[in-house]
Design a protein around this motif. Sequence first.
Motif, short mmCIF file in Angstrom:
data_model
loop_
_atom_site.label_atom_id
_atom_site.label_comp_id
_atom_site.label_asym_id
_atom_site.label_seq_id
_atom_site.Cartn_x
_atom_site.Cartn_y
_atom_site.Cartn_z
N UNK A 289 -13.93 23.57 -38.62
CA UNK A 289 -14.97 24.30 -38.86
C UNK A 289 -15.05 24.73 -40.00
N UNK A 290 -16.16 25.42 -40.38
CA UNK A 290 -16.42 25.96 -41.78
C UNK A 290 -15.62 27.01 -42.16
N UNK A 291 -15.54 28.09 -41.14
CA UNK A 291 -14.64 29.31 -41.36
C UNK A 291 -13.77 29.81 -40.20
N UNK A 292 -12.70 29.49 -40.26
CA UNK A 292 -11.76 29.84 -39.14
C UNK A 292 -11.46 31.39 -39.19
N UNK A 318 -10.13 23.54 -41.96
CA UNK A 318 -11.42 24.36 -42.12
C UNK A 318 -11.55 24.82 -43.25
N UNK A 319 -13.08 25.04 -43.63
CA UNK A 319 -13.29 25.58 -45.01
C UNK A 319 -12.52 26.68 -45.55
N UNK A 320 -12.38 27.49 -44.64
CA UNK A 320 -11.63 28.71 -45.23
C UNK A 320 -10.84 29.22 -43.90
N UNK A 321 -9.70 29.83 -44.00
CA UNK A 321 -8.80 30.51 -42.73
C UNK A 321 -8.68 31.69 -43.16
N UNK A 322 -9.11 32.50 -42.37
CA UNK A 322 -9.01 34.14 -42.59
C UNK A 322 -7.54 34.59 -42.42
N UNK A 323 -7.24 35.49 -43.25
CA UNK A 323 -5.80 35.98 -43.11
C UNK A 323 -5.59 36.60 -41.84
N UNK A 324 -4.57 36.33 -41.34
CA UNK A 324 -4.39 36.95 -39.99
C UNK A 324 -4.75 36.39 -38.75
N UNK A 325 -5.87 35.49 -38.96
CA UNK A 325 -6.46 34.62 -37.87
C UNK A 325 -5.33 33.85 -37.12
N UNK A 326 -5.51 34.07 -35.79
CA UNK A 326 -4.40 33.41 -34.79
C UNK A 326 -4.51 31.68 -35.03
N UNK A 327 -3.47 31.03 -35.52
CA UNK A 327 -3.70 29.58 -35.73
C UNK A 327 -2.26 29.04 -34.83
N UNK A 328 -1.81 29.59 -33.88
CA UNK A 328 -0.72 29.21 -33.21
C UNK A 328 -0.91 28.12 -32.24
N UNK A 329 -2.38 27.95 -31.88
CA UNK A 329 -2.35 26.77 -31.31
C UNK A 329 -2.32 25.28 -31.73
N UNK A 330 -2.19 25.40 -33.10
CA UNK A 330 -2.61 24.18 -33.90
C UNK A 330 -1.07 23.69 -34.53
N UNK A 334 -4.94 23.52 -42.26
CA UNK A 334 -5.18 23.12 -43.49
C UNK A 334 -6.74 23.64 -44.03
N UNK A 335 -6.54 24.21 -45.18
CA UNK A 335 -7.82 24.96 -45.69
C UNK A 335 -8.54 24.27 -46.79
N UNK A 336 -9.42 23.97 -46.95
CA UNK A 336 -10.18 23.28 -48.15
C UNK A 336 -10.23 24.11 -49.46
N UNK A 337 -10.55 25.34 -49.04
CA UNK A 337 -10.48 26.37 -50.20
C UNK A 337 -9.09 26.22 -50.60
N UNK A 338 -8.17 26.17 -50.12
CA UNK A 338 -6.73 26.09 -50.48
C UNK A 338 -6.49 24.75 -51.51
N UNK A 339 -7.05 23.67 -50.97
CA UNK A 339 -7.12 22.39 -51.47
C UNK A 339 -7.73 22.37 -52.68
#
Length: 366
Positions: A289-292, A318-330, A334-339
């Motif tokens: 999605x665009x923003x996780x 995701x387009x961007x991944x917010x700092x502190x967002x729980x990504x433990x299910x994955x 990868x963040x498009x912004x980081x790329x």
Amino acid sequence: MIVVFAPDSFKGTIGAADAAAALAEGWHSVRRQDEAVLRPMADGGEGTLDAFAAAVPGARRVPVRVRGPADLEVDAAWLRLPPTARAPAGTAVVELGATSGIELLENLRPMGAHTAGLGQAIAAALAAGVSRVVVGLGSSASTDGGTGMLRALGARFLDARGADVPAGGQGLGAIAAADLSGLAAVPPAGVIGLVDVVNPLLGARGAAAVFGPQKGADPEQIAQLDGGLAQLARLLPADPGTPGAGAAGGAGFGLLAWGGSLASGAATVAELIGLPGAMRAASVIVTGEGAFDGQSASGKVPAHVAAAASGARVALAAGRIQSGADTSAFAAVISLTALAGTPASAMADPARWLREAGRHLARDLG
């Protein structure tokens, strides 16, 4: 191996179908031997009509012109699905984002935006004789508790002098009476609102407090809107504490008051497009999605896909991944912004960076 690509749209930049195709193209550039299965998703917000149209043979778009959230005419459409045993005259799918959505505004209107256009599109579907209405409740521009929608369906909201209150959230606090005598009847097979959040109507987790700032509301306006929604809740026959009542600026509550029910948008769309079966055969599932962010765990597409996956590894792009967002299910994120280096670069050419994300994920998970 089989890889399923099931992203949501990347709001305002690329649709779910194109996002799925770009991710698959990037994956295939590294692992051409893998079988790609594309299942573009939606959760009730932007792209819901597209997801239904792609999944249901014989679905037909019906154009409609409505009053948008800034009081300007908007050309939109609702989707007519073919008859079924449950809905013998067909089902209408209406997307709030296309009729009363925040993307339709040049400037935010936290107090004046409304859902009249959504109600007009529903009214058009009812006039066409459908048996059931499905409403995608996402991407809202307003916090009006669904009053604009209900007005377009025949309700009236009156002040102490018996005059109609102003449209939008600004008029909620002045409502002294709700006249539902002229409200259109719910169609025979019912009304379902598709929601991507479980927020109640009121309070710290309610429509105004959580979503008002995204719509331009300052703290004073948030307090005013929450008070107005509380006044509305005293007058309408629905439970403001129902999970999802706060969706779309309280339009979820408005649908409940009309006599509808609420359901998980992601789960409903997933079932329709055959995602559960596709996931059972997959080794890897790529969603996005665009923003996780912190809200993504409450009914958004990636969270639903991760929870419903049975044994397959699930990756998030995701387009961007917010700092502190729980990504433990994955298994991988990868963040498009980081790329891309910056949010602006990622948003300027999302297909390019989704292809790049697909390549990275193929190397990591292939």
